[in-house]
Design a protein around this motif. Structure first.
Motif, PDB file in Angstrom:
ATOM      1  N   PRO A 464       0.811  -1.232   0.000  1.00 56.11           N
ATOM      2  CA  PRO A 464       0.000   0.000   0.000  1.00 56.11           C
ATOM      3  C   PRO A 464       0.837   1.272   0.000  1.00 56.11           C
ATOM      4  O   PRO A 464       0.336   2.342  -0.344  1.00 56.11           O
ATOM      5  CB  PRO A 464      -0.813  -0.121   1.299  1.00 56.11           C
ATOM      6  N   LYS A 465       2.116   1.141   0.388  1.00 53.38           N
ATOM      7  CA  LYS A 465       2.938   2.327   0.574  1.00 53.38           C
ATOM      8  C   LYS A 465       4.024   2.486  -0.493  1.00 53.38           C
ATOM      9  O   LYS A 465       4.867   3.383  -0.382  1.00 53.38           O
ATOM     10  CB  LYS A 465       3.607   2.280   1.955  1.00 53.38           C
ATOM     11  N   ILE A 466       4.006   1.639  -1.496  1.00 52.66           N
ATOM     12  CA  ILE A 466       5.059   1.691  -2.513  1.00 52.66           C
ATOM     13  C   ILE A 466       4.472   1.672  -3.918  1.00 52.66           C
ATOM     14  O   ILE A 466       3.323   1.275  -4.131  1.00 52.66           O
ATOM     15  CB  ILE A 466       6.038   0.509  -2.370  1.00 52.66           C
ATOM     16  N   GLU A 467       5.281   2.098  -4.837  1.00 54.87           N
ATOM     17  CA  GLU A 467       4.934   2.043  -6.264  1.00 54.87           C
ATOM     18  C   GLU A 467       6.107   1.403  -6.997  1.00 54.87           C
ATOM     19  O   GLU A 467       7.247   1.851  -6.857  1.00 54.87           O
ATOM     20  CB  GLU A 467       4.691   3.450  -6.818  1.00 54.87           C
ATOM     21  N   ILE A 468       5.836   0.350  -7.745  1.00 54.57           N
ATOM     22  CA  ILE A 468       6.884  -0.285  -8.561  1.00 54.57           C
ATOM     23  C   ILE A 468       7.034   0.519  -9.843  1.00 54.57           C
ATOM     24  O   ILE A 468       6.095   0.624 -10.630  1.00 54.57           O
ATOM     25  CB  ILE A 468       6.537  -1.746  -8.880  1.00 54.57           C
ATOM     26  N   ILE A 469       8.203   1.091 -10.048  1.00 51.57           N
ATOM     27  CA  ILE A 469       8.397   1.903 -11.263  1.00 51.57           C
ATOM     28  C   ILE A 469       9.283   1.204 -12.298  1.00 51.57           C
ATOM     29  O   ILE A 469       9.361   1.637 -13.445  1.00 51.57           O
ATOM     30  CB  ILE A 469       8.956   3.299 -10.921  1.00 51.57           C
ATOM     31  N   HIS A 470       9.963   0.130 -11.893  1.00 47.15           N
ATOM     32  CA  HIS A 470      10.743  -0.653 -12.858  1.00 47.15           C
ATOM     33  C   HIS A 470      10.920  -2.059 -12.318  1.00 47.15           C
ATOM     34  O   HIS A 470      11.208  -2.245 -11.129  1.00 47.15           O
ATOM     35  CB  HIS A 470      12.124  -0.030 -13.105  1.00 47.15           C
ATOM     36  N   LYS A 471      10.771  -3.037 -13.217  1.00 45.18           N
ATOM     37  CA  LYS A 471      10.926  -4.429 -12.821  1.00 45.18           C
ATOM     38  C   LYS A 471      11.653  -5.173 -13.933  1.00 45.18           C
ATOM     39  O   LYS A 471      11.164  -5.273 -15.058  1.00 45.18           O
ATOM     40  CB  LYS A 471       9.566  -5.078 -12.560  1.00 45.18           C
ATOM     41  N   GLY A 472      12.817  -5.651 -13.623  1.00 45.26           N
ATOM     42  CA  GLY A 472      13.630  -6.398 -14.585  1.00 45.26           C
ATOM     43  C   GLY A 472      14.740  -7.084 -13.820  1.00 45.26           C
ATOM     44  O   GLY A 472      14.495  -7.745 -12.810  1.00 45.26           O
ATOM     45  N   HIS A 473      15.976  -6.921 -14.299  1.00 41.96           N
ATOM     46  CA  HIS A 473      17.109  -7.429 -13.537  1.00 41.96           C
ATOM     47  C   HIS A 473      17.180  -6.722 -12.184  1.00 41.96           C
ATOM     48  O   HIS A 473      17.611  -7.302 -11.177  1.00 41.96           O
ATOM     49  CB  HIS A 473      18.398  -7.205 -14.316  1.00 41.96           C
ATOM     50  N   GLN A 474      16.759  -5.481 -12.180  1.00 45.19           N
ATOM     51  CA  GLN A 474      16.628  -4.727 -10.942  1.00 45.19           C
ATOM     52  C   GLN A 474      15.157  -4.395 -10.697  1.00 45.19           C
ATOM     53  O   GLN A 474      14.359  -4.345 -11.638  1.00 45.19           O
ATOM     54  CB  GLN A 474      17.434  -3.430 -11.004  1.00 45.19           C
ATOM     55  N   LEU A 475      14.833  -4.181  -9.433  1.00 44.21           N
ATOM     56  CA  LEU A 475      13.481  -3.740  -9.066  1.00 44.21           C
ATOM     57  C   LEU A 475      13.621  -2.378  -8.404  1.00 44.21           C
ATOM     58  O   LEU A 475      14.414  -2.226  -7.461  1.00 44.21           O
ATOM     59  CB  LEU A 475      12.825  -4.731  -8.100  1.00 44.21           C
ATOM     60  N   ILE A 476      12.877  -1.410  -8.893  1.00 42.87           N
ATOM     61  CA  ILE A 476      12.952  -0.059  -8.348  1.00 42.87           C
ATOM     62  C   ILE A 476      11.585   0.335  -7.807  1.00 42.87           C
ATOM     63  O   ILE A 476      10.582   0.258  -8.515  1.00 42.87           O
ATOM     64  CB  ILE A 476      13.416   0.958  -9.414  1.00 42.87           C
ATOM     65  N   LEU A 477      11.557   0.741  -6.540  1.00 49.52           N
ATOM     66  CA  LEU A 477      10.315   1.111  -5.865  1.00 49.52           C
ATOM     67  C   LEU A 477      10.372   2.586  -5.461  1.00 49.52           C
ATOM     68  O   LEU A 477      11.429   3.106  -5.074  1.00 49.52           O
ATOM     69  CB  LEU A 477      10.123   0.264  -4.596  1.00 49.52           C
ATOM     70  N   ARG A 478       9.215   3.208  -5.467  1.00 46.82           N
ATOM     71  CA  ARG A 478       9.094   4.555  -4.921  1.00 46.82           C
ATOM     72  C   ARG A 478       8.305   4.472  -3.601  1.00 46.82           C
ATOM     73  O   ARG A 478       7.255   3.838  -3.536  1.00 46.82           O
ATOM     74  CB  ARG A 478       8.372   5.496  -5.886  1.00 46.82           C
ATOM     75  N   LYS A 479       8.817   5.109  -2.592  1.00 49.43           N
ATOM     76  CA  LYS A 479       8.136   5.148  -1.280  1.00 49.43           C
ATOM     77  C   LYS A 479       7.062   6.225  -1.306  1.00 49.43           C
ATOM     78  O   LYS A 479       7.372   7.408  -1.506  1.00 49.43           O
ATOM     79  CB  LYS A 479       9.139   5.426  -0.170  1.00 49.43           C
TER      80      LYS A 479
END
Length: 482
Positions: A464-479
């Motif tokens: 509920p508190k994060i947004e996935i902005i990229h998913k691949g070899h790396q995973l990038i989340l926004r708080k």
């Protein structure tokens, strides 16, 4: 010897044997009549009795003067050539082959007859056994400039098309494609591209085998041969050259080829990514960094997109969990933390993790020294804070709500990644980023500890508190919220 007023008639293949007695009878009745001799010769050729045909012909010549012999030979050749053309029109390849093979005895250097014999050998599937000698003859003839003056270009183009399907690397193609008239003739563009593609495919095979020099040579030959290949396909050839050059550690050449690939096709994402990597390799060499491994540069295109918002930002604060030799640290200092007030905190044991247990102990012991050297080489060591210790201990001591983004690249065990993520959560600012490396890392002997398991557990718990902005070899989340 007399000559008939009527030209000899073509012998039907199925009637060759039956016709021979009548021709022989005609010769006995009129020994000086050429027509029956030439017809008998053809019938013998079609019956695959070439030595007997030659005996008949020699008997004709024995009764003639030198000038008569020359005229009779020309008449025979013309008759056989006309007959062969009729067989070719009727797709009677075997009879055409037998007839033209006999012509070759009289005209061994006739480039066009040799080309036709090559084509016939391919049609008859006897190229390896019989056709190669005529290919050698044609190649020899065309190796000299005058050979192209005598050749039928339509015939040559057709033969090259067929030859390209079975023997695309023969020197005949080099001889032809180096000829200015051939290169400037659009009639040959299709076969040039056909051979170019064959060289490209050969290069891919060499590349797969690890034969980089041979692969590069094949890709270069493809580039030299091609004729107006579409920009998209030409971009792929330059990509192959760039990739091979990079693997040969020739990064200047790699940059040149990859730049051309991108210019030809802006949508060639692989070329664009590899161009970034080649330029990065050139830069690290120029800076005299002492990196011994590279698990980072593959991520640069992704970081250029998602970390762009931080470039040049004053008072930017970054936390890196797992620094190894400082490769990612140096890149961040040079490309993201460009404001003089920006800082990065690096947390590492410099003892390796579970996945490094098989490494040379002396190599592991020198990690911290290499990190220190590389940070010094970056020219921004004053903006780096190094903390030596376990992230699980160190993170608890760091101030909350401090970091604009946190890069988590420590131990890849699921349990360790999950702890690093949970401990990092209060440290990153709202709207800040959490960057997880090696989302796809696998432990074959401990699949329950694959990195993704730990990251997914964190994502599921904090969804509920994060947004996935990229998913691949790396995973990038926004708080998004505390």
């Amino acid at each position: 010897m007399t000559h008939s007023q009527q030209p000899p008639q073509t012998v039907a293949p199925t009637g060759a044997r039956e016709a021979m007695p009548s021709y022989a009878a005609g010769i006995q009745a009129e020994p000086g009549e050429v027509t029956d001799h030439t017809s008998l010769i053809l019938a013998l050729l079609l019956a695959e009795r070439a030595p007997e045909a030659q005996t008949v012909w020699l008997s004709v010549l024995s009764q003639q003067s030198a000038s008569q012999q020359q005229n009779s030979t020309l008449e025979l050749i013309q008759f056989l050539a006309t007959t062969a053309e009729q067989y070719e029109q009727d797709a009677s390849w075997k009879n055409a082959w037998l007839t033209r093979s006999y012509i070759a005895q009289f005209l061994p250097n006739d480039i066009n007859n040799s080309l036709i014999l090559i084509r016939l050998a391919i049609e008859l599937k006897i190229f390896e056994q019989e056709g190669r000698r005529f290919l050698a003859s044609a190649t020899h003839s065309l190796a000299f400039a005058q050979g192209f003056e005598q050749v039928n270009l339509n015939l040559l183009e057709g033969v090259l098309q067929k030859l390209a399907a079975i023997h695309p690397f023969h020197e005949l193609f080099d001889i032809c494609f180096l000829n200015d008239n051939i290169r400037q003739n659009p009639q040959f563009n299709t076969v040039r591209n056909q051979v170019a593609i064959a060289h490209n495919n050969l290069g891919l095979v060499f590349h797969q085998q690890g034969s980089l020099d041979q692969a590069f040579g094949a890709f270069r030959r493809c580039l030299e041969i091609q004729a107006s290949i579409s920009p998209v396909h030409l971009s792929k050839i330059f990509l192959n050259l760039g990739v091979t050059s990079a693997q040969k550690q020739q990064f200047q050449s790699a940059e040149t080829y990859l730049k051309q690939a991108v210019e030809l096709d802006a949508n060639n994402a692989d070329a664009a990514r590899r161009l970034v990597d080649a330029r990065y390799k050139l830069h690290t060499a120029a800076k005299s960094y002492t990196f011994t491994s590279d698990w980072f540069s593959f991520n640069i295109p992704t970081w250029q997109v998602y970390l762009q918002q931080f470039v040049g930002q004053p008072n930017l604060t970054v936390l890196e969990i797992g620094s190894w030799e400082g490769r990612s640290t140096c890149w961040l200092l040079e490309d993201v933390l460009t404001h003089p007030s920006s800082t990065i905190t690096c947390v590492d044991t410099f003892e390796g993790s579970f996945e490094h247990q098989s490494y040379d102990p002396d190599y592991i012991k020198s990690l911290e020294d290499r990190f220190d050297f590389n940070i010094q080489q970056s020219g921004a060591s004053e903006r780096v804070k190094k903390i030596v210790g376990s992230s699980h201990r160190v993170l608890k001591s760091l101030p909350p709500n401090t970091y604009d983004f946190i890069y988590i690249d420590g131990s890849h065990l699921a349990c360790d990644v999950l702890i690093d993520a949970v401990l990092s959560w209060p440290l990153v600012k709202v709207q800040g980023l959490l960057v997880f490396d090696d989302y796809d890392f696998r432990f074959p002997n401990q699949p329950n500890q694959n990195t993704q398991i730990g990251i997914d557990a964190f994502v599921s718990s904090f969804s509920p508190k994060i947004e996935i902005i990229h998913k691949g070899h790396q995973l990038i989340l926004r708080k998004l919220a505390e």
